[in-house]
Design a protein around this motif. Structure first.
Motif, short mmCIF file in Angstrom:
data_model
loop_
_atom_site.label_atom_id
_atom_site.label_comp_id
_atom_site.label_asym_id
_atom_site.label_seq_id
_atom_site.Cartn_x
_atom_site.Cartn_y
_atom_site.Cartn_z
N GLN A 1 -5.10 -2.80 5.98
CA GLN A 1 -4.96 -3.87 6.97
C GLN A 1 -4.94 -5.28 6.40
OE1 GLN A 1 -6.89 -3.53 10.75
NE2 GLN A 1 -7.43 -1.39 10.40
N ASP A 2 -5.15 -5.45 5.09
CA ASP A 2 -4.97 -6.78 4.52
C ASP A 2 -4.21 -6.67 3.20
OD1 ASP A 2 -6.78 -6.31 2.34
OD2 ASP A 2 -8.45 -6.80 3.65
N LYS A 3 -3.83 -7.79 2.68
CA LYS A 3 -2.91 -7.81 1.54
C LYS A 3 -3.47 -7.10 0.32
CE LYS A 3 0.20 -10.98 -0.88
NZ LYS A 3 0.65 -12.39 -0.98
N ASP A 4 -4.76 -7.29 0.03
CA ASP A 4 -5.37 -6.65 -1.14
C ASP A 4 -5.34 -5.14 -1.01
OD1 ASP A 4 -5.88 -9.05 -2.39
OD2 ASP A 4 -7.86 -9.28 -1.46
N TYR A 5 -5.70 -4.62 0.16
CA TYR A 5 -5.67 -3.17 0.37
C TYR A 5 -4.24 -2.63 0.35
CZ TYR A 5 -10.64 -2.90 1.49
OH TYR A 5 -12.01 -2.93 1.42
N ARG A 6 -3.29 -3.42 0.86
CA ARG A 6 -1.90 -2.97 0.81
C ARG A 6 -1.40 -2.88 -0.62
NH1 ARG A 6 -1.56 -6.08 5.75
NH2 ARG A 6 -0.98 -7.98 4.64
N ARG A 7 -1.87 -3.79 -1.46
CA ARG A 7 -1.47 -3.76 -2.86
C ARG A 7 -2.02 -2.51 -3.56
NH1 ARG A 7 -3.13 -8.41 -4.09
NH2 ARG A 7 -5.05 -7.88 -5.19
N LEU A 8 -3.25 -2.12 -3.21
CA LEU A 8 -3.82 -0.90 -3.77
C LEU A 8 -3.12 0.34 -3.22
CD1 LEU A 8 -7.65 -1.74 -3.63
CD2 LEU A 8 -6.19 -1.61 -5.68
N LEU B 1 -1.88 -2.42 17.31
CA LEU B 1 -1.51 -1.14 17.91
C LEU B 1 -1.41 -0.04 16.86
CD1 LEU B 1 1.69 -0.21 17.41
CD2 LEU B 1 2.11 -2.14 18.92
N THR B 2 -1.25 -0.41 15.59
CA THR B 2 -1.13 0.59 14.53
C THR B 2 -2.42 1.38 14.36
OG1 THR B 2 0.45 -0.89 13.43
CG2 THR B 2 -0.36 0.96 12.15
N GLU B 3 -3.53 0.82 14.77
CA GLU B 3 -4.80 1.56 14.76
C GLU B 3 -4.69 2.81 15.62
OE1 GLU B 3 -7.56 1.73 13.32
OE2 GLU B 3 -7.89 -0.18 12.30
N TYR B 4 -4.03 2.67 16.77
CA TYR B 4 -3.84 3.82 17.64
C TYR B 4 -2.94 4.85 16.98
CZ TYR B 4 -1.67 6.67 21.27
OH TYR B 4 -1.17 7.74 21.97
N VAL B 5 -1.87 4.37 16.33
CA VAL B 5 -0.95 5.28 15.65
C VAL B 5 -1.68 6.05 14.56
CG1 VAL B 5 1.13 5.43 14.22
CG2 VAL B 5 1.05 3.83 16.15
N LYS B 6 -2.54 5.36 13.80
CA LYS B 6 -3.32 6.03 12.77
C LYS B 6 -4.20 7.12 13.38
CE LYS B 6 -6.86 5.42 9.23
NZ LYS B 6 -7.85 4.49 8.62
N SER C 1 -3.91 14.69 14.41
CA SER C 1 -2.94 15.78 14.32
C SER C 1 -2.97 16.46 12.96
CB SER C 1 -1.53 15.26 14.62
OG SER C 1 -1.47 14.74 15.94
N GLY C 2 -3.91 16.02 12.12
CA GLY C 2 -4.13 16.70 10.85
C GLY C 2 -3.50 16.06 9.63
N PHE C 3 -2.98 14.85 9.76
CA PHE C 3 -2.33 14.21 8.63
C PHE C 3 -3.27 13.27 7.88
CE2 PHE C 3 1.19 15.21 11.54
CZ PHE C 3 2.01 15.92 10.68
N ASN C 4 -2.99 13.13 6.59
CA ASN C 4 -3.70 12.16 5.76
C ASN C 4 -2.99 10.82 5.92
OD1 ASN C 4 -5.19 10.82 3.83
ND2 ASN C 4 -4.11 11.73 2.09
N VAL C 5 -3.65 9.87 6.59
CA VAL C 5 -3.00 8.61 6.96
C VAL C 5 -3.74 7.43 6.35
CG1 VAL C 5 -2.20 7.15 8.86
CG2 VAL C 5 -2.33 9.63 9.17
N SER C 6 -3.00 6.53 5.71
CA SER C 6 -3.56 5.29 5.18
C SER C 6 -2.96 4.11 5.92
CB SER C 6 -3.27 5.16 3.69
OG SER C 6 -3.94 6.14 2.94
N PHE C 7 -3.83 3.23 6.39
CA PHE C 7 -3.37 2.02 7.08
C PHE C 7 -4.12 0.82 6.49
CE2 PHE C 7 -3.97 -0.67 11.13
CZ PHE C 7 -2.92 -1.50 10.77
#
Length: 266
Positions: free
Chosen positions: A155-162, A136-141, A147-153
């Motif tokens: 989705q896996d551990k390696d990307y979260r670490r970066l 559901l976080t895909e929808y939130v992103k 709405s004009g925000f810079n959003v990072s989501f």
């Protein structure tokens, strides 16, 4: 005789601390069942007098009636859980709606205002979630990006670490963890604290007095039923969306006229 039927009419009368006690009781009925008032008060970190006042305020004549109703509520719950699909659709709809209503009811206006003020600074928004909530976080992103925000989501551990390396003092971090004890997210917050980085950290959890909640600047508590099918948690996360939408709508209400062409419906 059901605990929630007795308590519901009195919820609006509770103070903030009493709401915390209510949430404690809801989350720990199994532990409370059969305990003395002294034992329960100790678990809740309050005095026996405070807990007794709370019990009477939510509709019980005393601790004895309180524990009796807890016992029967748990017995009824066990009977229903033997086959959850025997519950009538009307009953399930009613409980589903109550969960959403209760999630929204306990939202604190000052928390919405604080996040709206942060959004007005146009921070880099980071969304952290896993498992069922991740979908559901895909929808939130999408909602916040449109709405004009810079959003990072990530989705896996390696990307979260970066992504963690990109968080700074001006960032807005949302952590969505149902039990509030996800080790990866706890480590993320601890790493930021160790580095002296202080973004605004907002957690959304389904359990009260958990580690992630205690490490966050703000916490939103969601009510939902725990439903597992084929060893997979499919409990409703619609309340997470409700919280994230209401945060955005608070920002629109406060700053929409300044930041973009927003015209409220008349």
């Amino acid at each position: 005789m059901d605990f929630f039927d007795i308590v519901e009419p009195h919820l609006k009368e509770l103070t903030e601390n009493e709401h915390h006690l209510f949430e404690f009781v809801v989350q720990n009925m199994e532990k409370i069942n059969g305990c003395s008032i002294r034992e329960v008060a100790s678990m809740a970190f309050v005095s026996t007098a405070t807990f007794l006042r709370f019990v009477r305020k939510i509709g019980f004549s005393g601790f004895s009636e309180f524990t009796t109703v807890i016992k029967f509520t748990l017995m009824n719950k066990q009977e229903e859980s033997s086959n959850p699909f025997t519950v009538s659709q009307a009953d399930y709809r009613n409980e589903y709606t109550k969960n959403i209503e209760e999630t929204i009811r306990v939202l604190k206006p000052e928390q919405l205002e604080r996040i709206a003020d942060k959004l007005a600074e146009h921070p880099h928004i980071f969304l952290f979630s896993k498992d069922t909530t991740k979908h559901l976080t895909e929808y939130v992103k999408y909602l916040y990006s449109m709405s004009g925000f810079n959003v990072s989501f990530p989705q896996d551990k390696d990307y979260r670490r970066l992504a963690e390396k990109e968080i700074n003092d001006n960032s807005l971090v949302f952590i969505m963890s149902f039990n509030g004890e996800n080790e990866e997210f706890i480590r993320l917050i601890n790493n930021l604290m160790r580095k002296g980085i202080s973004p605004l950290i907002v957690s959304i959890t389904g359990a009260d007095n958990n580690t992630i909640q205690n490490l966050s600047d703000l916490n939103f508590y969601l009510f939902t039923d725990e439903i597992t099918v084929n060893d997979t948690d499919i409990g409703s996360r619609i309340s997470v969306i409700a919280i994230m939408e209401l945060i955005l709508y608070q920002y629109i209400e406060n700053y929409g006229g300044r930041d973009f062409n927003f015209e409220p419906r008349k």
